[in-house]
Design a protein around this motif. Sequence first.
Motif, mmCIF file in Angstrom:
data_model
loop_
_atom_site.group_PDB
_atom_site.id
_atom_site.type_symbol
_atom_site.label_atom_id
_atom_site.label_comp_id
_atom_site.label_asym_id
_atom_site.label_seq_id
_atom_site.Cartn_x
_atom_site.Cartn_y
_atom_site.Cartn_z
ATOM 1 N N GLY A 52 -1.116 2.719 13.969
ATOM 2 C CA GLY A 52 -1.365 3.222 12.624
ATOM 3 C C GLY A 52 -1.432 2.108 11.607
ATOM 4 N N VAL A 53 -1.466 2.512 10.352
ATOM 5 C CA VAL A 53 -1.553 1.576 9.238
ATOM 6 C C VAL A 53 -0.157 1.355 8.660
ATOM 7 C CG1 VAL A 53 -2.512 1.204 6.931
ATOM 8 C CG2 VAL A 53 -3.912 2.246 8.709
ATOM 9 N N TYR A 54 0.162 0.103 8.426
ATOM 10 C CA TYR A 54 1.431 -0.297 7.833
ATOM 11 C C TYR A 54 1.143 -1.291 6.719
ATOM 12 C CZ TYR A 54 3.412 1.878 11.950
ATOM 13 O OH TYR A 54 3.749 2.793 12.920
ATOM 14 N N PHE A 55 2.088 -1.459 5.823
ATOM 15 C CA PHE A 55 1.939 -2.389 4.711
ATOM 16 C C PHE A 55 3.104 -3.362 4.698
ATOM 17 C CE2 PHE A 55 -0.270 1.458 3.573
ATOM 18 C CZ PHE A 55 -1.474 0.978 3.096
ATOM 19 N N ALA A 56 2.800 -4.636 4.480
ATOM 20 C CA ALA A 56 3.831 -5.647 4.286
ATOM 21 C C ALA A 56 3.880 -5.939 2.795
ATOM 22 C CB ALA A 56 3.512 -6.916 5.062
ATOM 23 N N ARG A 57 5.058 -5.801 2.213
ATOM 24 C CA ARG A 57 5.243 -6.057 0.778
ATOM 25 C C ARG A 57 6.146 -7.271 0.611
ATOM 26 N NH1 ARG A 57 5.562 -3.163 -4.387
ATOM 27 N NH2 ARG A 57 7.297 -4.046 -5.567
ATOM 28 N N LEU A 58 5.609 -8.292 -0.041
ATOM 29 C CA LEU A 58 6.358 -9.504 -0.322
ATOM 30 C C LEU A 58 6.827 -9.439 -1.763
ATOM 31 C CD1 LEU A 58 5.587 -13.127 0.588
ATOM 32 C CD2 LEU A 58 6.066 -12.555 -1.772
ATOM 33 N N GLU A 59 8.123 -9.582 -1.978
ATOM 34 C CA GLU A 59 8.703 -9.632 -3.317
ATOM 35 C C GLU A 59 9.375 -10.986 -3.481
ATOM 36 O OE1 GLU A 59 11.109 -6.087 -4.250
ATOM 37 O OE2 GLU A 59 10.383 -5.339 -2.314
ATOM 38 N N ASP A 77 10.634 -14.110 -6.775
ATOM 39 C CA ASP A 77 10.912 -14.307 -8.195
ATOM 40 C C ASP A 77 9.621 -14.449 -9.002
ATOM 41 O OD1 ASP A 77 13.604 -14.274 -7.509
ATOM 42 O OD2 ASP A 77 13.732 -16.456 -7.392
ATOM 43 N N GLN A 78 8.525 -14.822 -8.327
ATOM 44 C CA GLN A 78 7.246 -15.006 -9.012
ATOM 45 C C GLN A 78 6.380 -13.749 -9.035
ATOM 46 O OE1 GLN A 78 8.304 -17.411 -6.635
ATOM 47 N NE2 GLN A 78 9.122 -18.604 -8.323
ATOM 48 N N GLY A 79 6.735 -12.716 -8.296
ATOM 49 C CA GLY A 79 5.937 -11.491 -8.296
ATOM 50 C C GLY A 79 5.944 -10.815 -6.943
ATOM 51 N N THR A 80 4.983 -9.921 -6.751
ATOM 52 C CA THR A 80 4.887 -9.164 -5.508
ATOM 53 C C THR A 80 3.474 -9.240 -4.949
ATOM 54 O OG1 THR A 80 4.340 -7.113 -6.642
ATOM 55 C CG2 THR A 80 6.664 -7.525 -6.221
ATOM 56 N N GLY A 81 3.362 -8.984 -3.666
ATOM 57 C CA GLY A 81 2.070 -8.920 -2.999
ATOM 58 C C GLY A 81 2.130 -7.885 -1.902
ATOM 59 N N LEU A 82 0.987 -7.337 -1.552
ATOM 60 C CA LEU A 82 0.924 -6.281 -0.547
ATOM 61 C C LEU A 82 -0.256 -6.554 0.363
ATOM 62 C CD1 LEU A 82 2.273 -3.453 0.064
ATOM 63 C CD2 LEU A 82 0.363 -2.474 -1.190
ATOM 64 N N THR A 83 -0.044 -6.385 1.666
ATOM 65 C CA THR A 83 -1.139 -6.515 2.613
ATOM 66 C C THR A 83 -1.110 -5.353 3.595
ATOM 67 O OG1 THR A 83 -2.289 -8.037 4.092
ATOM 68 C CG2 THR A 83 0.084 -7.980 4.283
ATOM 69 N N LYS A 84 -2.285 -4.904 3.966
ATOM 70 C CA LYS A 84 -2.430 -3.788 4.890
ATOM 71 C C LYS A 84 -2.576 -4.336 6.311
ATOM 72 C CE LYS A 84 -5.912 -0.283 5.791
ATOM 73 N NZ LYS A 84 -7.114 0.342 5.229
ATOM 74 N N MET A 85 -1.876 -3.702 7.261
ATOM 75 C CA MET A 85 -1.939 -4.116 8.660
ATOM 76 C C MET A 85 -2.211 -2.890 9.518
ATOM 77 S SD MET A 85 1.497 -6.464 8.689
ATOM 78 C CE MET A 85 2.539 -5.074 8.232
ATOM 79 N N THR A 86 -3.047 -3.039 10.536
ATOM 80 C CA THR A 86 -3.352 -1.942 11.424
ATOM 81 C C THR A 86 -2.873 -2.279 12.831
ATOM 82 O OG1 THR A 86 -5.308 -1.382 10.117
ATOM 83 C CG2 THR A 86 -5.177 -0.448 12.318
ATOM 84 N N LEU A 87 -1.927 -1.487 13.313
ATOM 85 C CA LEU A 87 -1.385 -1.649 14.656
ATOM 86 C C LEU A 87 -2.180 -0.741 15.597
ATOM 87 C CD1 LEU A 87 0.729 -2.522 16.768
ATOM 88 C CD2 LEU A 87 2.241 -0.756 15.838
ATOM 89 N N VAL A 88 -2.789 -1.335 16.613
ATOM 90 C CA VAL A 88 -3.552 -0.560 17.595
ATOM 91 C C VAL A 88 -2.837 -0.626 18.936
ATOM 92 C CG1 VAL A 88 -5.788 -0.831 16.457
ATOM 93 C CG2 VAL A 88 -5.062 -2.530 18.108
ATOM 94 N N LYS A 89 -2.952 0.417 19.691
ATOM 95 C CA LYS A 89 -2.302 0.464 21.030
ATOM 96 C C LYS A 89 -3.351 0.594 22.095
ATOM 97 C CE LYS A 89 2.033 0.528 19.711
ATOM 98 N NZ LYS A 89 3.242 0.140 20.242
#
Length: 84
Positions: free
Chosen positions: A63-70, A72-84
């Motif tokens: 499925g689709v998962y998101f990695a969220r980096l937080e 002191d300078q801000g946040t970022g988000l990246t989408k990841m797709t895990l396939v089996k």
Amino acid sequence: HPNPFNPSTTIRYTLPAASHVRIGVYDLAGREVAVLADGMQLEESQEVTWNGADAAGRALGAGVYFARLESDQGTGLTKMTLVK
């Protein structure tokens, strides 16, 4: 990288200054399923690897998962797709 992935993916990022960093992995419902980093890191290029498992080490479903980096300078988000 890679994305989509199986069985693991690497998340690369660069910090502009030393900072507290927290990287959480979230499912589509917004639930945190894993924490990849939580602590002080130096100003430099960094990377963490996620193996598609939850916080208890159990393999998650495809499925689709998101990695969220937080930091002191801000946040970022990246989408990841895990396939089996």
